[in-house]
Design an enzyme around this catalytic site. Structure first.
Site, PDB file in Angstrom:
ATOM      1  CD  GLU A   1      -1.874  -5.561  14.386  1.00  0.00           C
ATOM      2  OE1 GLU A   1      -1.928  -4.905  13.331  1.00  0.00           O
ATOM      3  OE2 GLU A   1      -2.766  -5.545  15.241  1.00  0.00           O
TER       4      GLU A   1
ATOM      5  NE  ARG B   1      -2.335  -2.678   2.843  1.00  0.00           N
ATOM      6  CZ  ARG B   1      -2.521  -3.006   4.109  1.00  0.00           C
ATOM      7  NH1 ARG B   1      -3.130  -2.177   4.910  1.00  0.00           N
ATOM      8  NH2 ARG B   1      -2.101  -4.171   4.562  1.00  0.00           N
TER       9      ARG B   1
HETATM   10  O1  PRP Z   1       3.548  -1.790  11.869  1.00  0.00           O
HETATM   11  P1  PRP Z   1       3.425  -3.230  11.477  1.00  0.00           P
HETATM   12  O2  PRP Z   1       2.913  -4.087  12.596  1.00  0.00           O
HETATM   13  O3  PRP Z   1       4.690  -3.761  10.920  1.00  0.00           O
HETATM   14  O4  PRP Z   1       2.302  -3.343  10.360  1.00  0.00           O
HETATM   15  C1  PRP Z   1       2.161  -2.410   9.326  1.00  0.00           C
HETATM   16  C2  PRP Z   1       2.255  -3.061   7.978  1.00  0.00           C
HETATM   17  O5  PRP Z   1       1.185  -3.994   7.796  1.00  0.00           O
HETATM   18  C3  PRP Z   1       0.524  -3.721   6.552  1.00  0.00           C
HETATM   19  O6  PRP Z   1       1.104  -4.348   5.475  1.00  0.00           O
HETATM   20  P2  PRP Z   1       1.039  -5.926   5.287  1.00  0.00           P
HETATM   21  O7  PRP Z   1       2.168  -6.556   6.045  1.00  0.00           O
HETATM   22  O8  PRP Z   1      -0.332  -6.390   5.621  1.00  0.00           O
HETATM   23  O9  PRP Z   1       1.398  -6.117   3.771  1.00  0.00           O
HETATM   24  P3  PRP Z   1       0.592  -5.738   2.420  1.00  0.00           P
HETATM   25  O10 PRP Z   1       0.532  -4.237   2.350  1.00  0.00           O
HETATM   26  O11 PRP Z   1       1.469  -6.300   1.348  1.00  0.00           O
HETATM   27  O12 PRP Z   1      -0.758  -6.370   2.492  1.00  0.00           O
HETATM   28  C4  PRP Z   1       0.689  -2.230   6.399  1.00  0.00           C
HETATM   29  O13 PRP Z   1       0.486  -1.809   5.063  1.00  0.00           O
HETATM   30  C5  PRP Z   1       2.095  -2.009   6.894  1.00  0.00           C
HETATM   31  O14 PRP Z   1       3.047  -2.211   5.851  1.00  0.00           O
HETATM   32  N1  ADE Z   2      -5.079  -3.520  11.713  1.00  0.00           N
HETATM   33  C1  ADE Z   2      -4.467  -3.427  10.533  1.00  0.00           C
HETATM   34  N2  ADE Z   2      -5.161  -3.042   9.432  1.00  0.00           N
HETATM   35  C2  ADE Z   2      -4.541  -2.940   8.230  1.00  0.00           C
HETATM   36  N3  ADE Z   2      -3.253  -3.221   8.034  1.00  0.00           N
HETATM   37  C3  ADE Z   2      -2.536  -3.596   9.106  1.00  0.00           C
HETATM   38  N4  ADE Z   2      -1.239  -3.917   9.245  1.00  0.00           N
HETATM   39  C4  ADE Z   2      -1.023  -4.222  10.532  1.00  0.00           C
HETATM   40  N5  ADE Z   2      -2.136  -4.114  11.253  1.00  0.00           N
HETATM   41  C5  ADE Z   2      -3.097  -3.719  10.384  1.00  0.00           C
END
Ligand code: PRP
Ligand code: ADE
Length: 214
Positions: free
Chosen positions: A134, A97
């Protein structure tokens, strides 16, 4: 020579200074009101999906914000405005994203764009780091030649939760000698402590809105 601060000043100068102070106060107050309106607009544009991708997580889905031309523009404008007119060499966007937001921000600031990707996706020589997020662990990488030492870089993603992802990206950028101007996100989940992790690495964090919980 000692000059009393006020008494010897020209009254017109004092009046001008007072007006200037008042104008600043008015402007910042105005901006404060605008920011609250923008925050409610952005919050309302985000869809929350309980128990995705795991029980207990409320997924903050920005596709609804992105799909609305008004809120997409607002989010980008708000992320960009502190840096308008300043020198920024590169925007580093975190997959996936962070690519969408980072591309738009790079365009607005006339900066280059650097993708920070999940492992195995980049074709040239990379630097790689493991990170925890997370809901799991993973590895991310960037091209070795994507950043030159001393370049001014803004790190961008949609959301900061535990901060594991952004911390990994920050470490990669610091390894490459980047001068990280700030890390910017639309959403902060403050209870998960991500902001503090980045601040501990000496990085300024800018977020637009917050949600409670996970
Ligand atoms: O602060 P954190 O606990 O590390 O989480 C935040 C990350 O989680 C989500 O991405 P995700 O890992 O879901 O990947 P994606 O965007 O490829 O779906 C979000 O876009 C951040 O990159
Ligand atoms: N709650 C949440 N929603 C969307 N993206 C995430 N990445 C980590 N936690 C998330």
């Amino acid at each position: 020579m000692f000059r009393p601060a006020v008494a010897q000043r020209n009254p017109w100068e004092l009046a001008a200074r007072w007006c200037y102070g008042f104008a600043i106060l008015k402007t910042s107050k105005g901006r404060f009101h605008i920011m609250i309106a923008v925050q409610s607009e952005l919050t309302a544009a985000i869809r929350s999906i309980p128990d995705y991708p795991k029980p207990g997580i409320v997924f903050r889905d920005i596709t609804t914000l992105l799909g609305n031309p008004k809120t997409f523009r607002r989010a980008i404008d708000e992320l960009v405005h502190p840096y308008a007119g300043t020198k920024v060499d590169k925007i580093a966007g975190i997959e996936a994203r962070g690519f969408i937001l980072g591309g738009a921000i790079a365009h607005q600031l006339s900066a280059g764009f650097v993708p920070i990707r999940k492992k195995g996706k980049l074709p040239h020589e990379t630097v790689r780091i493991a990170y925890s997020l997370e809901y799991g662990v993973d590895e991310m990488e960037m091209h070795k030649d994507a950043i030159q030492p001393g370049e001014k870089v803004i790190l961008v993603d949609d959301l900061i939760a535990t901060g594991g992802t952004a911390e990994g990206a920050t470490k990669l950028l610091q390894q490459m000698g980047a001068d990280i101007v700030a890390a910017c996100f639309i959403i902060d989940l403050p209870e998960l402590g991500g902001r503090k992790k980045l601040e501990a690495l000496g990085v300024k964090v800018r977020t637009l809105i917050e949600f409670e919980g996970h």
